[in-house]
Design a protein around this motif. Structure first.
Motif, PDB file in Angstrom:
ATOM      1  N   VAL A 164       0.849  -1.198   0.000  1.00 13.16           N
ATOM      2  CA  VAL A 164       0.000   0.000   0.000  1.00 13.16           C
ATOM      3  C   VAL A 164       0.880   1.242   0.000  1.00 13.16           C
ATOM      4  O   VAL A 164       2.017   1.206   0.474  1.00 13.16           O
ATOM      5  CB  VAL A 164      -0.959  -0.012   1.219  1.00 13.16           C
ATOM      6  N   ASN A 165       0.365   2.324  -0.558  1.00 10.54           N
ATOM      7  CA  ASN A 165       1.156   3.556  -0.648  1.00 10.54           C
ATOM      8  C   ASN A 165       0.713   4.582   0.379  1.00 10.54           C
ATOM      9  O   ASN A 165      -0.480   4.741   0.641  1.00 10.54           O
ATOM     10  CB  ASN A 165       1.014   4.171  -2.043  1.00 10.54           C
ATOM     11  N   VAL A 209     -12.262   9.732   0.187  1.00 15.69           N
ATOM     12  CA  VAL A 209     -11.969  10.998  -0.489  1.00 15.69           C
ATOM     13  C   VAL A 209     -10.672  10.900  -1.274  1.00 15.69           C
ATOM     14  O   VAL A 209      -9.797  10.092  -0.962  1.00 15.69           O
ATOM     15  CB  VAL A 209     -11.862  12.200   0.483  1.00 15.69           C
ATOM     16  N   SER A 210     -10.574  11.734  -2.295  1.00 14.43           N
ATOM     17  CA  SER A 210      -9.346  11.904  -3.067  1.00 14.43           C
ATOM     18  C   SER A 210      -8.938  13.370  -2.933  1.00 14.43           C
ATOM     19  O   SER A 210      -9.769  14.225  -2.611  1.00 14.43           O
ATOM     20  CB  SER A 210      -9.588  11.538  -4.531  1.00 14.43           C
ATOM     21  N   TYR A 211      -7.660  13.643  -3.186  1.00 18.69           N
ATOM     22  CA  TYR A 211      -7.130  14.997  -3.004  1.00 18.69           C
ATOM     23  C   TYR A 211      -6.541  15.491  -4.321  1.00 18.69           C
ATOM     24  O   TYR A 211      -5.779  14.787  -4.974  1.00 18.69           O
ATOM     25  CB  TYR A 211      -6.067  14.997  -1.897  1.00 18.69           C
ATOM     26  N   GLY A 230      -6.245   7.725  -3.529  1.00 16.91           N
ATOM     27  CA  GLY A 230      -6.619   6.661  -2.599  1.00 16.91           C
ATOM     28  C   GLY A 230      -6.938   5.396  -3.376  1.00 16.91           C
ATOM     29  O   GLY A 230      -6.245   5.050  -4.337  1.00 16.91           O
ATOM     30  N   ASP A 231      -8.027   4.734  -2.997  1.00 16.32           N
ATOM     31  CA  ASP A 231      -8.421   3.505  -3.692  1.00 16.32           C
ATOM     32  C   ASP A 231      -9.608   3.721  -4.629  1.00 16.32           C
ATOM     33  O   ASP A 231     -10.277   2.763  -5.017  1.00 16.32           O
ATOM     34  CB  ASP A 231      -8.766   2.404  -2.679  1.00 16.32           C
ATOM     35  N   THR A 258      -1.951   6.477  -6.411  1.00 16.70           N
ATOM     36  CA  THR A 258      -3.093   5.690  -5.947  1.00 16.70           C
ATOM     37  C   THR A 258      -2.687   4.847  -4.739  1.00 16.70           C
ATOM     38  O   THR A 258      -1.507   4.754  -4.397  1.00 16.70           O
ATOM     39  CB  THR A 258      -3.623   4.788  -7.076  1.00 16.70           C
ATOM     40  N   GLY A 259      -3.681   4.256  -4.104  1.00 12.22           N
ATOM     41  CA  GLY A 259      -3.409   3.480  -2.885  1.00 12.22           C
ATOM     42  C   GLY A 259      -2.585   2.229  -3.135  1.00 12.22           C
ATOM     43  O   GLY A 259      -1.891   1.746  -2.240  1.00 12.22           O
TER      44      GLY A 259
END
Length: 285
Positions: free
Chosen positions: A39-40, A181-183, A194-195, A246-247
């Motif tokens: 995972v990142n 959420v995404s940024y 994210g995912d 991305t995640g």
């Protein structure tokens, strides 16, 4: 009553890894992507100013690694301003309690994610029956009981701004989880997704091990709402990001990202939605 923060009773180290494990990629001068096992996490902030946040908090038992990555980039006594979450699945909050205690910093998440971070609600269980490879079949091992951060987690500001992440705004991208959420930063079109979508077929062990790049929807074994997931991908594609972290999987940019996102939107039902699984509702298609 127990006053301390705690992980869910099913929290444990997950022995999964990829060739990317331990790899740090400087995506931009102020965005570092670091892979913890599979995972990142992101360190967002310029090392010259020494002001930064950490987006997501890795796998269980990874706090020491995350702290050392932060110290290497920003200096030994510099702490992040906050931990900013995309969502609260175990592989994105795996080390969060140790990090909060070590640095004494707040955590921010979408208000719909807060119940999963304060012990009130469990996520739907992972679905090991979903169409996909070995990682899906192993997903029954993945923790899904809620952690409890108590008063250490706050909701993201309702105006779309992100604390200590100037020029970024948060975008509600549900589907994978209710408060995912995404940024996004408009000035250079950088997206921390994210995912909401990922750049590896996370269900397939070979792809995870080799980190073979291929755009994909959210991880299938943990995604209960495919209709919302599709709408979220469409919204993110509409932003025309120049680079996406991305995640799971390696960062993607430029033409490859643009073409991959177009394909994902166009063929979402075929690429992302599994043919079978307990959260698959045929009405999505």
């Amino acid at each position: 009553m127990e006053k301390h923060m705690n992980y869910g009773s099913d929290y444990k180290f997950i022995p999964a890894s990829s060739l990317g494990n331990g790899l740090s990629i400087e995506v931009l001068p102020d965005v570092l992507c670091h892979t913890v096992q599979i995972v990142n996490i992101c360190l967002v902030g310029n090392p010259e100013t020494q002001e930064f946040v950490i987006v997501d908090a890795g796998m269980p038992n990874s706090a020491d690694e995350i702290i050392s990555v932060a110290e290497e980039r920003f200096g030994a006594n510099i702490r992040p301003k906050a931990i900013i979450l995309t969502h609260g699945h175990f592989d994105h909050v795996g080390a969060i309690i140790e990090l909060i205690e070590h640095w004494d910093i707040p955590v921010y998440a979408h208000e719909l994610e807060i119940p999963f971070l304060t012990g009130k609600k469990s996520y739907p269980e992972p679905d090991p029956t979903v169409e996909g490879g070995m990682v899906s079949k192993l997903s029954f091992m993945f923790p899904n009981e809620p952690i409890n951060l108590r008063k250490n987690v706050e909701k993201l500001p309702s105006d779309g701004s992100v604390p200590h992440m100037p020029n970024f705004r948060w975008i509600h991208t549900p589907g994978h989880t209710p408060g995912h959420v995404s940024y996004f930063r408009e000035k250079d079109n950088v997206l921390i997704a994210g995912d909401a979508f990922i750049t590896v077929k996370q269900e397939y062990l070979y792809n995870v091990l080799t980190q073979e790049q291929e755009i994909s929807g959210p991880p299938r074994y943990f995604t209960p709402d495919w209709k919302a997931a599709k709408e979220s991908v469409m919204e993110l594609a509409g932003l025309k990001p120049s680079v996406a972290v991305t995640g799971h999987g390696l960062p993607m940019s430029g033409e490859l990202l643009a073409n991959s996102l177009d394909t994902l939107v166009r063929e979402f039902d075929h690429i992302a939605i599994p043919d079978y699984g307990k959260y698959v509702n045929k009405n999505v298609h």
